[in-house]
Design a protein around this motif. Structure first.
Motif, PDB file in Angstrom:
ATOM      1  N   SER A 185      -1.058  -1.035  -4.444  1.00 58.65           N
ATOM      2  CA  SER A 185      -2.313  -0.428  -4.537  1.00 58.65           C
ATOM      3  C   SER A 185      -2.105   0.889  -5.003  1.00 58.65           C
ATOM      4  O   SER A 185      -1.232   1.648  -4.931  1.00 58.65           O
ATOM      5  CB  SER A 185      -2.911  -0.596  -3.427  1.00 58.65           C
ATOM      6  OG  SER A 185      -2.390   0.118  -2.355  1.00 58.65           O
ATOM      7  N   VAL A 230      -5.663  -2.502   3.037  1.00 58.53           N
ATOM      8  CA  VAL A 230      -5.056  -2.296   1.730  1.00 58.53           C
ATOM      9  C   VAL A 230      -3.757  -3.297   1.215  1.00 58.53           C
ATOM     10  O   VAL A 230      -3.909  -3.953   0.409  1.00 58.53           O
ATOM     11  CB  VAL A 230      -5.045  -0.765   1.607  1.00 58.53           C
ATOM     12  CG1 VAL A 230      -4.153  -0.800  -0.015  1.00 58.53           C
ATOM     13  CG2 VAL A 230      -6.360  -0.128   1.314  1.00 58.53           C
ATOM     14  N   ASP A 282       0.907  -1.136  -0.188  1.00 54.77           N
ATOM     15  CA  ASP A 282      -0.118  -0.122   0.142  1.00 54.77           C
ATOM     16  C   ASP A 282       0.906   1.191   0.031  1.00 54.77           C
ATOM     17  O   ASP A 282       1.621   1.477   0.830  1.00 54.77           O
ATOM     18  CB  ASP A 282      -1.036   0.002   1.170  1.00 54.77           C
ATOM     19  CG  ASP A 282      -1.621   1.362   1.478  1.00 54.77           C
ATOM     20  OD1 ASP A 282      -1.688   2.125   0.513  1.00 54.77           O
ATOM     21  OD2 ASP A 282      -2.365   1.459   2.324  1.00 54.77           O
ATOM     22  N   SER A 332       2.837   4.232   4.253  1.00 57.89           N
ATOM     23  CA  SER A 332       2.820   3.016   3.310  1.00 57.89           C
ATOM     24  C   SER A 332       2.876   1.711   4.317  1.00 57.89           C
ATOM     25  O   SER A 332       3.525   1.960   5.435  1.00 57.89           O
ATOM     26  CB  SER A 332       4.089   3.242   2.290  1.00 57.89           C
ATOM     27  OG  SER A 332       3.859   4.145   1.598  1.00 57.89           O
ATOM     28  N   GLU A 366      -7.176   0.468  -4.063  1.00 54.03           N
ATOM     29  CA  GLU A 366      -7.352   0.434  -2.752  1.00 54.03           C
ATOM     30  C   GLU A 366      -8.470   0.022  -2.251  1.00 54.03           C
ATOM     31  O   GLU A 366      -8.562  -1.091  -1.317  1.00 54.03           O
ATOM     32  CB  GLU A 366      -6.831   1.868  -2.171  1.00 54.03           C
ATOM     33  CG  GLU A 366      -5.331   2.121  -2.183  1.00 54.03           C
ATOM     34  CD  GLU A 366      -4.899   3.406  -2.218  1.00 54.03           C
ATOM     35  OE1 GLU A 366      -5.798   4.261  -1.717  1.00 54.03           O
ATOM     36  OE2 GLU A 366      -3.732   3.877  -2.364  1.00 54.03           O
TER      37      GLU A 366
END
Ligand code: AMP
Length: 521
Positions: A117, A348, A7, A13, A147
């Motif tokens: 994503s 995600v 992600d 992140s 996402e």
């Protein structure tokens, strides 16, 4: 054997891995945290720091630090650090490199294949830029996943619901907002509709609070607002303290901190949760409006089991900003369903890892025009944008869509257009992307993403048919073929990003591999 998903967030992140049986876990960074700030500090042209240390240094050395790079993805922006120019793709690649090298050193695995994503509302250029960032970081990008779809995949895998459920995934991150209506049956996810705003996120709530604190500081100290805004160090300190204050308001009714400007000017800054709600209500309202649009779009469709999608059973909250109390309250008030917070920082990345596992362990059964077909798709996606071509209608240039937003992908659609004049020697094919769901719209609503020319044979009469086929693959990559029907002349357009060219990606990949990305300066 493990499968990795990333992600790549605006502010934070996260990387996760799934095993063959679909057990999934988030991998900590070497500082021991599940999420890493998407902040890059340029120590020199050969040494770069990503994460918590870089975020801390945003106050001390703001000119060497890159924040919110995701908002520049797909744009032609360039950033200058220590006399070197950097593209958004390369700066994102440093974040990816840090995540992957930390995960590698922790798991002992070499990581090359990943799913990354992106916000569902990213267009063609932004998605392509994200894939390029992965390649610059030395990775093989298996797929780019939206996402909210990734979050729905993680939710489906966890809840293992037997019955057909329609869920609303409300995803408010640091810099982007996505709303997706999806059908979940067991671990099968079918996206029904998607909407969003990729320039709205927690950062905008922070911005309202920052201007509230600046006015409060100036009222208390008598300092001019300009002086605060001109002082980069004070402003950076305020940015960090404001985000902390905002997070505290998710658990407390009020919060306070002190701020100094020079030696003389110091003030205690306070805010209550009600005030915070009041000054940011317009942002929340705009997410609710977009949610209603997504619901309205879903209502026109039926689920894979034939169920009408005009109602939904659950609201799932993902993205760090859904922790703000007012988000949950506003959604409950508006839709009468208690929203569920679902691993807002990690869902995600977990879903992306599960998709990587699925893609590698279920290789494509056959290749079909316009994308890859599998025997039975576990994840079905829709396009978040419409695509079309410039045509003339009643002597006016218009945008005629060939693919409409929320159409299922992969897909291939053909439309027939006609030449305007006899003996026309060529047609200009101008390809546009838009957010509009109408078949024909004003050209100004579209963004030109590619163009080419189809040469026509001599002596062609007016009104000769041209078949134009748009094929959109699973990753949102578009290709177009135009065929002049009577004599079979044709041309192809593979829509390439307006961003980096292949040679530049390879050059940056090489340059990036020579740069040391560390956790500490
Ligand atoms: P994401 O992009 O999903 O990582 O979300 C990051 C955003 O969530 C940032 O704007 C954070 O400030 C925000 N955030 C994280 N935790 C909280 C919290 N407890 N309360 C409010 N916002 C938060």
């Amino acid at each position: 054997m493990f499968y990795y998903g990333i992600d790549l967030g605006t502010t934070y992140s996260c990387i996760a891995r799934a095993d063959e049986n679909g057990a999934v876990e988030v991998i900590k960074n070497i500082e021991g945290k599940n999420i890493t700030p998407s902040v890059v500090e340029f120590i020199s042209s050969t040494e770069i720091v990503v994460g918590e240390t870089a975020k801390g240094d945003a106050i001390l050395a703001p000119d060497n630090v890159s924040l919110y790079i995701k908002r520049s993805m797909g744009k032609k922006d360039e950033f200058l650090f220590h006399g070197e120019k950097y593209k958004p793709e390369q700066i994102s690649a440093f974040i990816l490199k840090k995540l992957v090298s930390d995960a590698s050193s922790l798991t002992g695995e070499e990581i090359t294949d990943v799913v990354i994503s992106v916000p569902a509302y990213f267009g063609f250029d932004e998605k392509q830029a994200t894939e390029n960032a992965g390649r610059i970081a030395g990775l093989n990008v298996l797929a780019i996943v939206n996402e909210p779809t990734a979050a729905a995949i993680a939710y489906g895998a966890k809840s293992k619901a037997k019955e057909d459920k329609i869920v609303l995934v409300y995803d408010l991150g640091g810099g982007t907002f996505d709303i997706t209506v999806a059908e979940i049956v067991g671990d099968r996810v079918t996206v029904i509709s998607t909407e969003g705003n990729h320039t709205l996120g927690g950062k905008d709530w922070d911005a309202e609070l920052i201007s509230y604190f600046v006015s409060q500081f100036c009222e208390k100290t008598g300092v001019d607002e300009e002086r605060v805004y001109d002082d980069t160090e004070v402003l950076n300190e305020l940015v960090i303290k404001t985000e902390e204050a905002k997070k505290e308001l998710s658990a407390k009714n009020s919060t306070a901190f002190s701020l100094s400007l020079g030696r003389e000017q110091r003030a205690k800054l306070e805010v209550s949760v009600d005030k915070f709600d009041e000054i940011t209500r317009h942002h929340l309202s705009s997410t609710i409006e977009l949610t209603k649009v997504a619901i309205k779009q879903a209502a026109t469709k039926t689920s894979s089991t034939g169920k009408s999608c005009d109602k939904f059973d659950e609201i799932i909250l993902v993205g760090g900003s859904t922790r703000m109390r007012q988000v949950k309250e506003a959604l409950k008030k508006e839709f009468g369903i208690e929203p569920k917070l679902f691993e807002p920082d990690e869902a995600v990345a977990r879903g992306a890892a599960l998709l990587a596992q699925y893609l590698v362990t279920n290789p494509p059964a056959q290749t079909a025009v316009g994308g890859i077909a599998r025997k039975s798709e576990r994840f079905e996606e829709v396009t978040s944008k419409s695509y079309g071509i410039e045509t003339i209608d009643k002597q006016k240039s218009v945008l005629s869509h060939v693919i409409l937003k929320n159409d299922k992908i992969p897909l291939s659609n053909t439309e027939t257009y006609y030449t305007l004049e006899s003996n026309q020697w060529a047609v200009e094919l101008k390809i546009y992307e838009s957010n509009i769901m109408e078949p024909i719209t004003d050209l100004s609503f579209g963004k030109l993403i590619a163009e080419n020319e189809l040469k026509l044979p001599p002596d062609l009469p007016a009104d000769s048919p041209l078949d134009v086929t748009f094929s959109l693959d699973r990753n949102g990559l578009l290709s177009i073929t135009a065929v002049e029907r009577s004599r079979g002349g044709s041309c192809n357009i593979t829509v390439k990003t307006a961003g980096l060219q292949e040679s530049e990606i390879l050059r940056l990949r090489l340059a990036t591999s020579a740069i040391k990305v560390t956790e500490e300066a």
